[in-house]
Structures are given as C-alpha cells and as structure tokens.
Design a protein around this motif. Structure first.
Motif, short mmCIF file in Angstrom:
data_model
loop_
_atom_site.label_atom_id
_atom_site.label_comp_id
_atom_site.label_asym_id
_atom_site.label_seq_id
_atom_site.Cartn_x
_atom_site.Cartn_y
_atom_site.Cartn_z
N ALA A 192 0.07 1.09 6.50
CA ALA A 192 0.84 2.08 5.75
C ALA A 192 0.55 3.49 6.23
N LEU A 193 -0.72 3.79 6.51
CA LEU A 193 -1.08 5.12 7.00
C LEU A 193 -0.46 5.40 8.36
N LEU A 194 -0.55 4.43 9.27
CA LEU A 194 0.02 4.61 10.60
C LEU A 194 1.54 4.69 10.54
N GLY A 195 2.15 3.92 9.65
CA GLY A 195 3.60 3.93 9.51
C GLY A 195 4.14 5.05 8.66
N MET A 211 1.78 0.90 -10.02
CA MET A 211 0.67 0.01 -9.72
C MET A 211 1.10 -1.45 -9.85
N ALA A 212 1.87 -1.75 -10.88
CA ALA A 212 2.34 -3.13 -11.05
C ALA A 212 3.27 -3.54 -9.90
N LEU A 213 4.15 -2.62 -9.50
CA LEU A 213 5.07 -2.92 -8.40
C LEU A 213 4.31 -3.11 -7.09
N SER A 214 3.33 -2.25 -6.83
CA SER A 214 2.52 -2.39 -5.63
C SER A 214 1.77 -3.71 -5.64
N GLY A 215 1.20 -4.08 -6.79
CA GLY A 215 0.49 -5.35 -6.90
C GLY A 215 1.41 -6.54 -6.76
N GLY A 216 2.64 -6.41 -7.27
CA GLY A 216 3.60 -7.51 -7.15
C GLY A 216 3.93 -7.81 -5.69
N VAL A 217 4.13 -6.76 -4.91
CA VAL A 217 4.38 -6.95 -3.48
C VAL A 217 3.13 -7.50 -2.80
N ALA A 218 1.97 -7.00 -3.19
CA ALA A 218 0.71 -7.49 -2.60
C ALA A 218 0.52 -8.98 -2.86
N GLY A 219 0.96 -9.46 -4.02
CA GLY A 219 0.82 -10.87 -4.34
C GLY A 219 1.59 -11.79 -3.40
N LEU A 220 2.54 -11.22 -2.65
CA LEU A 220 3.38 -12.01 -1.74
C LEU A 220 2.87 -12.01 -0.30
N VAL A 221 1.80 -11.28 -0.03
CA VAL A 221 1.34 -11.09 1.35
C VAL A 221 1.13 -12.40 2.08
N ALA A 271 0.83 -1.21 0.00
CA ALA A 271 0.00 0.00 0.00
C ALA A 271 0.86 1.25 0.00
N ALA A 272 1.98 1.22 0.73
CA ALA A 272 2.85 2.40 0.84
C ALA A 272 3.45 2.78 -0.51
N ILE A 273 3.77 1.80 -1.34
CA ILE A 273 4.31 2.10 -2.66
C ILE A 273 3.33 2.96 -3.45
N GLY A 274 2.07 2.60 -3.40
CA GLY A 274 1.06 3.39 -4.09
C GLY A 274 0.88 4.76 -3.46
N PHE A 275 0.85 4.82 -2.13
CA PHE A 275 0.66 6.09 -1.45
C PHE A 275 1.77 7.08 -1.78
N ARG A 276 3.02 6.60 -1.85
CA ARG A 276 4.14 7.51 -2.14
C ARG A 276 4.05 8.08 -3.55
N MET A 277 3.31 7.42 -4.42
CA MET A 277 3.10 7.88 -5.78
C MET A 277 1.83 8.73 -5.90
N GLY A 278 1.08 8.82 -4.80
CA GLY A 278 -0.19 9.52 -4.84
C GLY A 278 -1.33 8.65 -5.33
N LEU A 279 -1.15 7.33 -5.31
CA LEU A 279 -2.16 6.37 -5.74
C LEU A 279 -2.74 5.66 -4.53
N PHE A 280 -4.05 5.54 -4.48
CA PHE A 280 -4.71 4.84 -3.38
C PHE A 280 -5.04 3.43 -3.86
N ASN A 281 -4.08 2.53 -3.69
CA ASN A 281 -4.25 1.16 -4.15
C ASN A 281 -5.06 0.37 -3.13
N ILE A 282 -6.36 0.60 -3.13
CA ILE A 282 -7.25 -0.12 -2.23
C ILE A 282 -7.44 -1.56 -2.70
N GLY A 283 -6.86 -1.89 -3.84
CA GLY A 283 -6.98 -3.24 -4.39
C GLY A 283 -5.95 -4.22 -3.88
N VAL A 284 -5.19 -3.86 -2.84
CA VAL A 284 -4.21 -4.79 -2.28
C VAL A 284 -4.88 -6.11 -1.89
N GLU A 285 -6.09 -6.03 -1.38
CA GLU A 285 -6.83 -7.23 -0.98
C GLU A 285 -7.01 -8.19 -2.15
#
Length: 362
Positions: free
Chosen positions: A284-287, A244-254, A70-84
C-alpha cells in the motif's frame, strides 16, 4: 498539459527512485558481506520460468488484496497494522465454514467469502472500538490482536480440526466447491487460481468507493483533516469504526485465493502462509494507496519473492529479498516526503507570485 505531466511525474518518480535506491543499498550490503552484486542483479532480473510466473501471479493476487485492506485504513489516516491478524481470523473462520459442508457446490464459495469477510471485519472492529471509545491507538491494539489471532487460530485448529501427520488442519474443502483455475501455459501442471480474480474485483470496488461515492469522499476528507471533516458535518468517530471494519473485511479475504486454489485446508503453520498482512502494508505504501499502484506494487513484491530460487542458484541468500523489500519501503517513504515538501514549496511560491501580480495590477 504541463501540469498533468508534472502530476504524473510526481506519482511515478518516487517509487522508481525508491526501487533503484533499494537495489543499490542491497547491492552494497552484498558486496560488504563478500558476495557479488552483479550476480544478485543478474539473478533478480532474469526471466522466471513458466511455473514461476504462475506463482508470481497467484502471489500478487493475495498481496493486492492485503494492500487494498491496508490502503483503506491509510486513506482514512488509520494505520491498520492488524491486517495480519484479521486475515488469519478470516482464513480460519472461512476454512472451518467451507470444510463443514453446510452449503454445497459453488454457493459454498460465496458463503465462505462472506464468512471470512465478516470475521475479519468483526476482528478489526475491536481496534476501532478501542480507538473511538477509549482513545487507544489502533497501532498498539492491532499489534496485540495479531498475536492473539495467531494463538487463537492455532488453538481452534488443534482442538476442533483434524490431525494430519504431525500437525492439525481444518476439514478439507469439498470437491464440488473447488473452482477450476485458468491454464495459461500448456504443459504446465499448475494454473492461475480462479479466485485471483477477486483481487481485480476488489481493486475496482476500491476505486469506485473512493472516487465515486459520498462515503469515499468523507473517508478521504477525514484522512486529510479530521477537524475540517468534523466541521463540515462528518461523523469522524462513525467513519473510524466503519473504515476499520471495511479494512478488516477486505483483510479477511487475503488468503481465499490460495485456500480455494490449491491448499483446501487451514492450519498453522503448515497449511498457511504467514506474513502477507505485513507485506500488504508495504504494498500500500509503495502503491501510494491507489488501486493501480497497489496492483503494480504487489506484482513487484511477488516477482522479487518468486526470484528466490534464481538467487539461490547464484549463491545469493534468499533473505536478501527481505532486505530489498524493506529498503524499498524506507526509500519510498523518504522519496514521497521529499516530493511532498517540494510540491508544497512550489505551490507556496506560485501563490506568492500570484499575489504580487495582483498587487502590481492594483
């Protein structure tokens, strides 16, 4: 030195205030509902058992990965709520691949991680493509994709998986691809998952990417001001797709630490822990989208979840944890907004005083 102390204080005070405010708000809710706030606080801060500590560490590893995604997207200004949805797709693809036995032994672990990351990246790219080429908000498309992912995973497991009692799951992970965990407490028949180390590796990689590479600089610059980044030569559309692809790639490993650590199969909902992607947004928001901050936030959320049994023993509903976590997210957003405004006001006053001194000197 004073400037550094102020900077450290500005980073630490908001989350601490948010946690205290969230606990106060939750205590008030408990009192209003006829419960005991003292029992709640005592149970929450009680020392967990050794087995519970192992669970907290394992849970924190997955929350850290979700928070980094999620943080990768936030740092880019993207709200990747699709991590789930992205980690559901990555988990499903990885489990099908690992259970097939196409690759033997430890290489199966590495290959599965690649498959899971690629699946998550490709799924996240759908939202990226829609945003860049059709102007669709990534929030809207990612939410829809979350539901599609859950339904699609259920269909694939039911159609191509194995029936286990009243449910379905993927083929079990071969024994030669099940890494041994780390025994911390003697006499406890549970270990820290071997792939919990994946969270540390990704955390270091996240820090290095943002702090030490040109791509990380472009990503942060685009998140701060897309128009300024475009004027300096950054291809904002390309950055959106890659991020977005990088954020999703990390999300795929959760879910990979749990899959290789103890579950060894994928199936919804019995063999899968839903909700980690949404919790990752809160982490990500708290951190504050910082690698170290994400780790501590993940440990805090994992600790709170791990104390649910202690709360039940104190006759406090475990659902109170969800209230506290939500209150923390709300409080930390407000706290950082207040600090940001105060910092901007202080900076404007500092610049104004400096200009006045220059005018007097002239």
């Amino acid at each position: 030195m004073n400037e550094r102390l102020r900077s450290v204080g500005a980073a630490l005070v908001p989350p601490l205030v948010a946690v205290v405010a969230a606990l106060a708000a939750t205590s008030l809710v408990i009192v209003v509902s006829g419960g005991s706030a003292v029992d709640f606080l005592r149970a929450l801060v009680s020392m967990p058992s050794e087995r519970a500590l192992l669970t907290i560490v394992n849970q924190a590893s997955m929350l850290t990965i979700a928070g980094l995604a999620a943080a990768i997207g936030f740092r880019m200004g993207l709200f990747n709520i699709g991590v789930e949805g992205q980690y559901i797709v990555g988990s499903c693809a990885g489990a099908f691949f690992a259970g097939s036995g196409l690759v033997a032994g430890p290489l199966n672990i590495l290959a599965t991680l690649v498959v899971a990351a690629l699946a998550g990246a490709l799924y996240a790219s759908v939202a990226g493509v829609l945003k860049v080429f059709r102007g669709v908000s990534e929030v809207i498309s990612a939410i829809m994709l979350n539901y599609i992912a859950f339904t699609m995973a259920g269909y694939l497991v039911t159609t191509y998986g194995e029936k286990r009692g009243l449910t379905y799951a993927t083929a079990p992970l071969p024994l030669d691809s099940q890494p041994l965990g780390f025994a911390i407490f003697p006499g406890v028949d549970a270990d820290v998952w071997a792939l919990a180390t994946l969270a540390a590796i990704l955390g270091v990689g996240y820090w290095f990417l943002l702090a030490k590479t040109r791509f990380g600089f472009d990503l942060r610059a685009t998140g701060a001001s897309p128009s300024a980044a475009r004027a300096s030569g950054v291809d904002v559309e390309k950055m959106t797709l890659v991020t977005m692809a990088l954020s999703g790639g990390v999300a795929g490993l959760v879910w990979m630490p749990a899959y290789f650590g103890s579950v060894h199969a994928f199936g919804v909902p019995e063999y899968f822990q839903a909700g980690l992607g949404f919790l990752g947004l809160a982490v990500a928001l708290l951190g504050r989208n910082q690698a170290v901050g994400v780790v501590f936030a993940a440990l805090l959320f994992a600790f709170m979840s791990g104390q649910s049994n202690a709360l039940q023993r104190a006759d406090v509903s475990k659902d109170v944890i969800d209230i506290t976590q939500g209150a923390i997210v709300l409080a930390v957003v407000v706290a950082y907004e207040v600090v940001g405004r105060r910092r901007a006001r202080a900076e404007a006053e500092r610049v104004s005083r400096a200009l006045e001194r220059e005018e007097v000197a002239a």
